[in-house]
Design a protein around this motif. Structure first.
Motif, mmCIF file in Angstrom:
data_model
loop_
_atom_site.group_PDB
_atom_site.id
_atom_site.type_symbol
_atom_site.label_atom_id
_atom_site.label_comp_id
_atom_site.label_asym_id
_atom_site.label_seq_id
_atom_site.Cartn_x
_atom_site.Cartn_y
_atom_site.Cartn_z
ATOM 1 N N GLU A 37 24.819 -63.294 -18.818
ATOM 2 C CA GLU A 37 24.905 -63.095 -17.511
ATOM 3 C C GLU A 37 25.500 -64.575 -17.097
ATOM 4 O OE1 GLU A 37 21.035 -62.733 -15.362
ATOM 5 O OE2 GLU A 37 20.633 -60.968 -16.448
ATOM 6 N N LEU A 38 26.588 -64.535 -16.526
ATOM 7 C CA LEU A 38 27.372 -65.787 -16.477
ATOM 8 C C LEU A 38 27.368 -66.082 -14.595
ATOM 9 C CD1 LEU A 38 30.173 -64.964 -18.725
ATOM 10 C CD2 LEU A 38 28.310 -66.089 -19.214
ATOM 11 N N THR A 39 27.490 -67.440 -14.458
ATOM 12 C CA THR A 39 27.670 -67.835 -13.131
ATOM 13 C C THR A 39 28.581 -69.100 -12.881
ATOM 14 O OG1 THR A 39 25.470 -66.986 -12.555
ATOM 15 C CG2 THR A 39 26.168 -68.250 -10.807
ATOM 16 N N ALA A 40 29.288 -69.170 -11.813
ATOM 17 C CA ALA A 40 29.995 -70.279 -11.568
ATOM 18 C C ALA A 40 30.351 -70.340 -10.111
ATOM 19 C CB ALA A 40 31.279 -70.232 -12.344
ATOM 20 N N THR A 41 30.277 -71.657 -9.621
ATOM 21 C CA THR A 41 30.175 -71.963 -8.284
ATOM 22 C C THR A 41 31.426 -73.115 -8.125
ATOM 23 O OG1 THR A 41 28.618 -73.470 -8.386
ATOM 24 C CG2 THR A 41 27.874 -71.287 -7.979
ATOM 25 N N VAL A 42 31.842 -73.141 -6.781
ATOM 26 C CA VAL A 42 32.511 -74.426 -6.261
ATOM 27 C C VAL A 42 32.330 -74.587 -5.113
ATOM 28 C CG1 VAL A 42 34.789 -72.855 -5.754
ATOM 29 C CG2 VAL A 42 35.061 -75.528 -6.218
ATOM 30 N N GLY A 43 31.868 -75.923 -4.703
ATOM 31 C CA GLY A 43 31.661 -76.114 -3.342
ATOM 32 C C GLY A 43 30.349 -75.713 -2.717
ATOM 33 N N ALA A 44 29.419 -74.807 -3.714
ATOM 34 C CA ALA A 44 28.144 -74.416 -3.309
ATOM 35 C C ALA A 44 27.218 -74.454 -4.222
ATOM 36 C CB ALA A 44 28.389 -72.934 -2.811
ATOM 37 N N ILE A 227 24.015 -66.645 -4.727
ATOM 38 C CA ILE A 227 24.693 -66.178 -5.998
ATOM 39 C C ILE A 227 23.505 -65.561 -6.829
ATOM 40 C CG2 ILE A 227 25.049 -68.213 -7.031
ATOM 41 C CD1 ILE A 227 27.383 -65.002 -7.231
ATOM 42 N N GLY A 228 22.498 -66.259 -6.902
ATOM 43 C CA GLY A 228 21.159 -66.067 -7.963
ATOM 44 C C GLY A 228 20.614 -64.643 -7.358
ATOM 45 N N THR A 229 20.385 -64.446 -6.257
ATOM 46 C CA THR A 229 19.711 -63.180 -5.608
ATOM 47 C C THR A 229 20.925 -61.969 -5.996
ATOM 48 O OG1 THR A 229 18.571 -64.259 -3.944
ATOM 49 C CG2 THR A 229 19.332 -61.995 -3.542
ATOM 50 N N MET A 230 22.186 -62.272 -5.726
ATOM 51 C CA MET A 230 23.018 -61.477 -5.841
ATOM 52 C C MET A 230 23.191 -60.987 -7.558
ATOM 53 S SD MET A 230 23.970 -60.095 -3.122
ATOM 54 C CE MET A 230 25.122 -58.998 -3.814
ATOM 55 N N ARG A 231 22.912 -61.841 -8.235
ATOM 56 C CA ARG A 231 23.134 -61.730 -9.689
ATOM 57 C C ARG A 231 21.861 -60.861 -10.196
ATOM 58 N NH1 ARG A 231 22.784 -67.172 -12.959
ATOM 59 N NH2 ARG A 231 20.649 -66.760 -12.219
ATOM 60 N N GLY A 232 20.670 -61.260 -9.690
ATOM 61 C CA GLY A 232 19.508 -60.331 -10.017
ATOM 62 C C GLY A 232 19.655 -58.960 -9.559
ATOM 63 N N PHE A 233 20.059 -58.795 -8.416
ATOM 64 C CA PHE A 233 20.367 -57.546 -7.676
ATOM 65 C C PHE A 233 21.438 -56.529 -8.599
ATOM 66 C CE2 PHE A 233 23.161 -54.669 -5.008
ATOM 67 C CZ PHE A 233 22.117 -53.782 -4.955
ATOM 68 N N LEU A 234 22.456 -57.334 -9.010
ATOM 69 C CA LEU A 234 23.537 -56.850 -9.765
ATOM 70 C C LEU A 234 22.698 -56.374 -11.333
ATOM 71 C CD1 LEU A 234 26.069 -55.872 -10.482
ATOM 72 C CD2 LEU A 234 26.698 -58.241 -10.962
ATOM 73 N N ARG A 235 21.816 -57.199 -11.932
ATOM 74 C CA ARG A 235 21.029 -56.740 -13.127
ATOM 75 C C ARG A 235 20.249 -55.402 -13.120
ATOM 76 N NH1 ARG A 235 17.367 -60.422 -13.191
ATOM 77 N NH2 ARG A 235 18.899 -62.106 -13.609
ATOM 78 N N SER A 236 19.596 -55.621 -11.980
ATOM 79 C CA SER A 236 18.653 -54.379 -11.599
ATOM 80 C C SER A 236 19.554 -53.118 -11.511
ATOM 81 C CB SER A 236 17.811 -54.560 -10.682
ATOM 82 O OG SER A 236 18.410 -54.483 -9.314
ATOM 83 N N THR A 242 16.561 -50.525 -10.374
ATOM 84 C CA THR A 242 16.383 -50.670 -9.073
ATOM 85 C C THR A 242 15.940 -49.438 -8.136
ATOM 86 O OG1 THR A 242 17.559 -51.359 -6.968
ATOM 87 C CG2 THR A 242 18.934 -50.167 -8.585
ATOM 88 N N ARG A 243 15.208 -49.643 -7.414
ATOM 89 C CA ARG A 243 14.915 -48.363 -6.526
ATOM 90 C C ARG A 243 16.128 -47.981 -5.855
ATOM 91 N NH1 ARG A 243 9.486 -50.492 -3.884
ATOM 92 N NH2 ARG A 243 9.678 -48.549 -2.451
ATOM 93 N N GLY A 244 16.220 -46.682 -5.491
ATOM 94 C CA GLY A 244 17.471 -46.307 -4.759
ATOM 95 C C GLY A 244 18.680 -46.032 -5.512
ATOM 96 N N TYR A 245 18.528 -46.222 -6.781
ATOM 97 C CA TYR A 245 19.874 -46.019 -7.685
ATOM 98 C C TYR A 245 20.602 -44.809 -7.390
ATOM 99 C CZ TYR A 245 22.488 -46.407 -12.016
ATOM 100 O OH TYR A 245 23.548 -46.243 -13.002
ATOM 101 N N SER A 246 20.109 -43.730 -6.969
ATOM 102 C CA SER A 246 21.056 -42.584 -6.793
ATOM 103 C C SER A 246 22.073 -42.881 -5.736
ATOM 104 C CB SER A 246 20.025 -41.506 -6.466
ATOM 105 O OG SER A 246 19.569 -41.561 -5.384
ATOM 106 N N ALA A 247 21.830 -43.905 -4.927
ATOM 107 C CA ALA A 247 22.990 -44.076 -3.851
ATOM 108 C C ALA A 247 24.211 -44.275 -4.619
ATOM 109 C CB ALA A 247 22.395 -45.562 -3.055
ATOM 110 N N LEU A 248 24.317 -44.851 -5.773
ATOM 111 C CA LEU A 248 25.684 -45.014 -6.409
ATOM 112 C C LEU A 248 26.413 -43.855 -6.692
ATOM 113 C CD1 LEU A 248 23.964 -47.795 -6.731
ATOM 114 C CD2 LEU A 248 25.141 -48.294 -8.538
ATOM 115 N N ASP A 249 25.593 -42.814 -7.028
ATOM 116 C CA ASP A 249 26.455 -41.500 -7.489
ATOM 117 C C ASP A 249 27.052 -40.755 -6.186
ATOM 118 O OD1 ASP A 249 25.024 -41.896 -9.818
ATOM 119 O OD2 ASP A 249 23.409 -40.928 -9.428
ATOM 120 N N PRO A 250 28.362 -40.542 -6.308
ATOM 121 C CA PRO A 250 29.167 -39.990 -5.511
ATOM 122 C C PRO A 250 28.775 -38.450 -5.130
ATOM 123 C CG PRO A 250 30.399 -40.055 -7.376
ATOM 124 C CD PRO A 250 29.150 -41.025 -7.722
#
Length: 329
Positions: A37-44, A227-236, A242-250
Motif C-alpha cells: 500500500e503506497l501513498t505520496a502527497t505534495v502540498g497536502a 487520501i487515507g480514507t480513499m486508500r482504505g476504501f480502495l483496499r476494501s 466492502t458492502r455493495g461490492y456488486s455495484a462494480l459488476d457491469p
C-alpha cells in the motif's frame, strides 16, 4: 518532476514518470497491490480532505446495491415510493435501477436549476453553484418531463438515487455512507461546516474556488475524503470485503465499448478490464480505478480543476503486471 513529493519511495519514483510538473496545487496519490500500500502527497497532509466529485456516484451506487441486498428496496422500487413526489408528474415513476445505470430519461441537471445564471455566478464570481437543499432539488423537478430511457449521464439522477436510498434506510445520506462504507467520508451542506483540514480548491488558472457543498449535491458530487480514507476504501473494494461490492459488476452497456454497473464504469484499456470513475468540481479533480484481476488499484486526488484521468490510468498500468494476472512486487 517537481520536487516536494513525500511518501513511499517506489510511488514517488513512479510519479516522476507519470505526472511531470504538478503545479502549485495539492495532490495525493495512493496505489494498492497485493503486496504493498503506497501513498505520496505534495502540498497536502494525510489528514487533508479533497472534494472527490463524481466518485461520489460510485459510492452511491454501492449504497444502492447494499440496500437491495439487505431487502430495503428492490430494483423495481420507484422514486415515488421513497421521496415526496406524488404531485411531481412523471419523475415519480422512475425506477432506482434505471438511475443507477444512467438510463432513466432524466436530464443531467434539473430544468428548474437555472444553469445559465448559476454558471455565470460560478465562472465570473466564483460562487458555489450547488448549494441546494433536498427540498430545493425536489421543487426543481416538479412537472419535469422524461426523455427516452437511453444512456445519458445524469447528476440529477444520482442526487435522487442517493437520497431515496437513504430514506429507505431511515437515515440521512451522510449517515448511511458512514454506516455502509466507513466514517471517513464527509458531505458538508454549508461552508461553515468546513474545517482547517478541508482544502480550498483552485481553478485551472490557480484562482481559489468556493467549495462545492450542499445537501442535495452529496450523492452525485458532494463527498469529501482524505487520501487515507480513499486508500482504505480502495483496499476494501480490492479484497471484496466492502458492502455493495456488486455495484462494480457491469449490468448494461453505456456505450458500445463501455459497461456500467451501479455508478461504476468498466472498459478495456491496453488489454485490461478496468473498473473506474472520475470526478471534477470547480476546484478539484479525482480518479479511482482498479484492475480487479491483478488486484491493483489507484486513487488520484488533486485540489485543482483538472483532469487526472491520464495519470490514473498510467499509474494503474505501471503497477499492474504485464500480460494480466496478479501483481508482483
Amino acid at each position: 518532476m517537481e520536487t516536494g513529493w513525500i511518501g513511499d519511495a517506489d510511488l514517488v519514483r513512479a510519479i516522476g514518470h507519470v505526472f511531470g510538473s504538478t503545479g502549485a496545487a495539492p495532490v495525493a496519490v495512493a496505489v494498492l497491490t497485493p503486496e504493498h500500500e503506497l501513498t505520496a502527497t505534495v502540498g497536502a497532509g494525510h489528514h487533508s480532505t479533497f472534494e472527490i466529485g463524481s466518485i461520489s456516484k460510485a459510492l452511491t451506487g454501492m449504497l444502492y446495491r447494499d440496500a437491495v441486498e439487505r431487502g430495503l428496496l428492490s430494483q423495481e422500487t420507484i422514486l415515488r415510493d421513497l421521496l415526496p413526489l406524488e404531485n411531481h408528474g412523471e419523475i415519480g415513476s422512475v425506477s432506482l435501477s434505471s438511475l443507477a445505470m444512467h438510463r432513466s430519461g432524466l436530464p443531467g441537471l434539473p430544468p428548474g436549476m437555472h444553469p445559465l445564471r448559476r454558471n455565470y455566478d460560478f465562472w465570473i464570481r466564483g460562487r458555489n453553484p450547488y448549494g441546494d437543499s433536498l427540498a430545493d432539488l425536489l421543487e426543481q423537478t416538479r412537472n419535469m418531463r422524461l426523455g427516452a430511457p437511453r444512456p445519458r449521464y445524469s447528476n440529477l439522477g444520482f442526487q435522487l438515487l442517493g437520497h431515496a436510498v437513504a430514506n429507505a434506510a431511515g437515515s440521512s445520506y451522510e449517515q448511511l455512507l458512514h454506516d455502509v462504507l466507513g466514517a471517513g467520508f464527509s458531505t458538508p451542506a454549508r461552508p461553515e461546516q468546513l474545517g482547517p483540514a478541508d482544502l480550498t480548491g483552485s481553478s485551472r488558472f490557480g484562482r481559489p474556488v468556493a467549495a462545492w457543498v450542499g445537501e442535495a449535491l452529496a450523492p452525485a458530487g458532494g463527498v469529501r475524503a482524505t487520501i487515507g480514507t480513499m486508500r482504505g476504501f480502495l483496499r476494501s473494494v480490492l479484497d471484496g470485503s466492502t458492502r455493495g461490492y456488486s455495484a462494480l459488476d457491469p449490468v448494461s452497456q453505456f456505450t458500445p465499448r463501455v459497461g456500467i454497473g451501479a455508478g461504476w464504469i468498466t472498459l478495456e484499456f491496453q488489454g485490461r478490464a478496468v473498473t473506474w470513475h472520475n470526478g471534477s468540481t470547480g476546484g478539484f479533480g479525482s480518479w479511482i480505478g482498479l484492475d480487479r484481476e491483478a488486484g491493483v488499484g489507484v486513487v488520484v486526488l488533486a485540489a485543482q480543476h483538472r483532469s487526472v484521468d491520464r495519470q490514473g490510468f498510467r499509474l494503474l498500468m505501471r503497477f499492474a503486471p504485464p500480460g494480466g494476472g496478479r501483481a508482483v512486487s
